[in-house]
Design a protein around this motif. Structure first.
Motif, mmCIF file in Angstrom:
data_model
loop_
_atom_site.group_PDB
_atom_site.id
_atom_site.type_symbol
_atom_site.label_atom_id
_atom_site.label_comp_id
_atom_site.label_asym_id
_atom_site.label_seq_id
_atom_site.Cartn_x
_atom_site.Cartn_y
_atom_site.Cartn_z
ATOM 1 N N SER A 151 55.588 98.548 79.110
ATOM 2 C CA SER A 151 55.818 99.141 80.421
ATOM 3 C C SER A 151 54.607 99.975 80.805
ATOM 4 C CB SER A 151 57.072 100.029 80.414
ATOM 5 O OG SER A 151 58.223 99.270 80.125
ATOM 6 N N GLY A 152 54.212 99.892 82.075
ATOM 7 C CA GLY A 152 53.064 100.658 82.545
ATOM 8 C C GLY A 152 52.110 99.800 83.349
ATOM 9 N N VAL A 153 50.925 100.362 83.635
ATOM 10 C CA VAL A 153 49.953 99.693 84.500
ATOM 11 C C VAL A 153 48.575 99.696 83.861
ATOM 12 C CG1 VAL A 153 48.776 99.762 86.740
ATOM 13 C CG2 VAL A 153 51.213 100.294 86.593
ATOM 14 N N LYS A 154 47.890 98.570 83.965
ATOM 15 C CA LYS A 154 46.495 98.444 83.563
ATOM 16 C C LYS A 154 45.661 98.070 84.790
ATOM 17 C CE LYS A 154 46.797 98.850 78.973
ATOM 18 N NZ LYS A 154 46.093 99.876 78.186
ATOM 19 N N GLU A 155 44.566 98.768 84.993
ATOM 20 C CA GLU A 155 43.652 98.465 86.104
ATOM 21 C C GLU A 155 42.349 99.229 85.928
ATOM 22 O OE1 GLU A 155 43.580 98.298 91.006
ATOM 23 O OE2 GLU A 155 44.891 99.727 89.977
ATOM 24 N N PRO A 156 41.211 98.559 86.150
ATOM 25 C CA PRO A 156 41.057 97.147 86.495
ATOM 26 C C PRO A 156 41.035 96.259 85.254
ATOM 27 C CG PRO A 156 38.920 98.220 86.498
ATOM 28 C CD PRO A 156 39.933 99.291 86.177
ATOM 29 N N VAL A 157 41.607 95.080 85.392
ATOM 30 C CA VAL A 157 41.579 94.070 84.340
ATOM 31 C C VAL A 157 40.686 92.940 84.832
ATOM 32 C CG1 VAL A 157 42.910 92.488 82.919
ATOM 33 C CG2 VAL A 157 43.898 94.691 83.605
ATOM 34 N N GLN A 158 39.531 92.787 84.225
ATOM 35 C CA GLN A 158 38.594 91.758 84.649
ATOM 36 C C GLN A 158 39.200 90.372 84.467
ATOM 37 O OE1 GLN A 158 35.651 92.684 86.110
ATOM 38 N NE2 GLN A 158 36.482 94.752 85.822
ATOM 39 N N HIS A 159 39.263 89.607 85.558
ATOM 40 C CA HIS A 159 39.833 88.256 85.581
ATOM 41 C C HIS A 159 41.301 88.264 85.133
ATOM 42 C CE1 HIS A 159 36.037 86.228 86.531
ATOM 43 N NE2 HIS A 159 35.477 87.119 85.745
ATOM 44 N N GLY A 160 41.967 89.379 85.372
ATOM 45 C CA GLY A 160 43.350 89.505 84.942
ATOM 46 C C GLY A 160 44.328 88.624 85.685
ATOM 47 N N ALA A 161 44.021 88.276 86.940
ATOM 48 C CA ALA A 161 44.940 87.440 87.709
ATOM 49 C C ALA A 161 44.874 85.978 87.266
ATOM 50 C CB ALA A 161 44.629 87.556 89.200
ATOM 51 N N ARG A 162 43.706 85.540 86.809
ATOM 52 C CA ARG A 162 43.538 84.147 86.398
ATOM 53 C C ARG A 162 43.930 83.905 84.943
ATOM 54 N NH1 ARG A 162 43.371 80.373 83.903
ATOM 55 N NH2 ARG A 162 42.077 78.506 84.009
ATOM 56 N N SER A 191 48.126 91.631 90.549
ATOM 57 C CA SER A 191 47.587 91.638 91.909
ATOM 58 C C SER A 191 46.062 91.556 91.810
ATOM 59 C CB SER A 191 48.013 92.907 92.656
ATOM 60 O OG SER A 191 49.420 93.012 92.703
ATOM 61 N N GLY A 192 45.524 90.391 92.080
ATOM 62 C CA GLY A 192 44.090 90.186 91.941
ATOM 63 C C GLY A 192 43.330 90.565 93.197
ATOM 64 N N TYR A 193 42.064 90.906 93.033
ATOM 65 C CA TYR A 193 41.203 91.232 94.166
ATOM 66 C C TYR A 193 39.752 90.967 93.791
ATOM 67 C CZ TYR A 193 41.191 95.582 91.416
ATOM 68 O OH TYR A 193 41.135 96.496 90.394
ATOM 69 N N ALA A 201 38.994 91.091 89.610
ATOM 70 C CA ALA A 201 39.740 92.034 88.776
ATOM 71 C C ALA A 201 41.176 92.048 89.267
ATOM 72 C CB ALA A 201 39.116 93.427 88.828
ATOM 73 N N ALA A 202 42.040 92.756 88.553
ATOM 74 C CA ALA A 202 43.450 92.762 88.933
ATOM 75 C C ALA A 202 44.123 94.052 88.481
ATOM 76 C CB ALA A 202 44.178 91.566 88.323
ATOM 77 N N ARG A 203 45.158 94.390 89.211
ATOM 78 C CA ARG A 203 46.089 95.439 88.791
ATOM 79 C C ARG A 203 47.246 94.726 88.109
ATOM 80 N NH1 ARG A 203 47.613 100.719 90.259
ATOM 81 N NH2 ARG A 203 49.859 101.131 90.096
ATOM 82 N N VAL A 204 47.478 95.065 86.856
ATOM 83 C CA VAL A 204 48.495 94.381 86.067
ATOM 84 C C VAL A 204 49.589 95.378 85.713
ATOM 85 C CG1 VAL A 204 48.969 93.060 83.975
ATOM 86 C CG2 VAL A 204 46.756 92.813 85.129
ATOM 87 N N SER A 205 50.809 95.058 86.127
ATOM 88 C CA SER A 205 51.950 95.947 85.878
ATOM 89 C C SER A 205 52.907 95.288 84.890
ATOM 90 C CB SER A 205 52.695 96.250 87.183
ATOM 91 O OG SER A 205 51.833 96.864 88.126
ATOM 92 N N PHE A 206 53.422 96.087 83.975
ATOM 93 C CA PHE A 206 54.381 95.627 82.971
ATOM 94 C C PHE A 206 55.696 96.390 83.175
ATOM 95 C CE2 PHE A 206 50.103 95.474 81.252
ATOM 96 C CZ PHE A 206 50.001 94.165 80.788
#
Length: 381
Positions: A151-162, A191-193, A201-206
């Motif tokens: 549980s929680g949030v990671k950002e920025p995650v490089q190439h996290g959306a792909r 959520s990639g951007y 990069a992406a905002r990754v939520s768990f």
């Protein structure tokens, strides 16, 4: 120190350079980075066919069993043409953690597909408000039956959306452990951007996301994360060297061809001196990055020495990247900041590299805390 490459290493460099030049030698990069996932899946597959994506992994895990020098050669060629493929992010960083920490079954399941180009890995470690630490705090892991949830949030995650698979750091009982999360896991939101250098990069939520513990036991993995970040830092330094080389070469050619007051710009001594200073910065960072690479590959290097070498490479890369990037734009004049001309893109990438795993000021501060660890010498009189 011997900084020359052997026959096989030169062959690897030429093969990678040829592939990436065909893929991104013109304006193709702008087209590729305009659309998701921000890199060319075909080029990624071709790198896999050449064995590049499995370079640092053991042959038993589906890799090539190569060392950090071979990784450095590939990273340099990537930087030379600003190839957007996530080699450092997926192979060196995320893949490196799996290779260092994972069980035999996990290595086979994750590194084999990565080396074959069938899978992209991403390391989800940075957290909002954090500053380049090797520990996790914002994402927590909880035992759930025979498994774990995050549980929680990671950002920025490089190439996290792909990414097909995420390697995630999470806080557990006051320490940091590593987990594997599949890209289609329940409770996972990505959520990639696009980033300013054309990357992704992406905002990754768990949210109660099922995860598998990476490795055996309940050991704190902070030291493993520190080592992986150090190796990625040195690889990024070599990518920066490739980018700086192109920025300098492009600038030198511009000074030879652009005319003002009836003569080419390289006839103005002040401009030539500035280009010469760029060359000095480039060679300083090249030698520092090569030295750091050899420290990593040395059998008798301690983890502390690897981290120290990476910090030194990071500091030199940061200083040189700023110097060469700014001078390349300045010496080109107004055209240097246009989207149609490439030196601005190289400067943007150098700026991004400076902030991915710790910038120059951060590295200098870390090195300063270790000054007392070294022997003192008498000043010359």
């Amino acid at each position: 120190m011997d900084f020359t490459f052997d026959t096989e290493q030169n062959a690897l460099r030429e093969a990678v350079a040829g592939l990436l030049m065909r893929a991104y030698g013109g304006d193709q990069r702008r087209t590729v980075t305009r659309e998701d996932p921000g890199f060319d899946e075909k080029t990624w597959a071709q790198l896999a066919e050449m064995g590049v994506l499995g370079l640092p992994f053991a042959e038993a895990d589906g890799g090539m069993g190569a060392g950090q020098v071979e990784v450095a050669l590939v990273a340099t060629e990537i930087g030379r043409v600003l190839a957007p493929e996530p080699f450092v992010e997926s192979v060196v960083l995320a893949g490196g953690l799996v290779a260092a920490v994972g069980t035999a079954e996990q290595r086979a399941a994750l590194l084999g597909p990565l080396a074959e180009g069938a899978s992209v890995l991403a390391f989800a470690h940075a957290e909002p408000g954090s500053r380049w630490t090797a520990t996790a705090a914002g994402v927590t892991a909880s035992a759930a039956g025979d498994g774990w949830t995050l549980s929680g949030v990671k950002e920025p995650v490089q190439h996290g959306a792909r990414a097909d698979v995420l390697v995630v750091s999470a806080a557990v009982d006051g320490g940091t452990r590593l987990f594997v999360v599949q890209g289609d896991a329940e409770g996972l939101t990505r959520s990639g951007y696009r980033t300013h250098d054309g990357g992704r990069a992406a905002r990754v939520s768990f949210d109660g996301t099922p995860a598998q513990l990476l490795g055996d036991g309940d050991a704190d993995r902070t030291a493993d994360v520190e080592q992986a970040l150090a190796r990625a830092t040195v690889a990024y330094a070599h990518e920066a060297v490739g980018a700086m080389e192109t920025a300098l070469t492009t600038t030198a050619e511009y000074l030879k061809t652009r005319k003002q007051f009836g003569v080419s710009l390289n006839k103005f001594q002040a401009l030539t001196f500035r280009a010469s200073d760029m060359y000095v910065s480039l060679e300083l960072v090249r030698s520092t990055a090569l030295w750091a690479t050899m420290v990593i590959d040395a059998a008798d290097s301690t983890p502390a020495q690897v981290v120290d070498a990476a910090d030194r490479a990071r500091l030199q890369t940061s200083r040189a990247g700023r110097h060469i990037g700014k001078e390349a734009i300045q010496l080109h004049g107004g055209i240097g900041v246009t989207a149609e001309y490439k030196v601005g893109h190289y400067t943007s990438r150098l700026t991004a590299i400076d902030h991915l795993v710790g910038d120059g000021d951060w590295a200098a501060a870390r090195l300063a805390t270790r000054v007392s660890d070294h022997d003192t010498v008498e000043a010359l009189r």
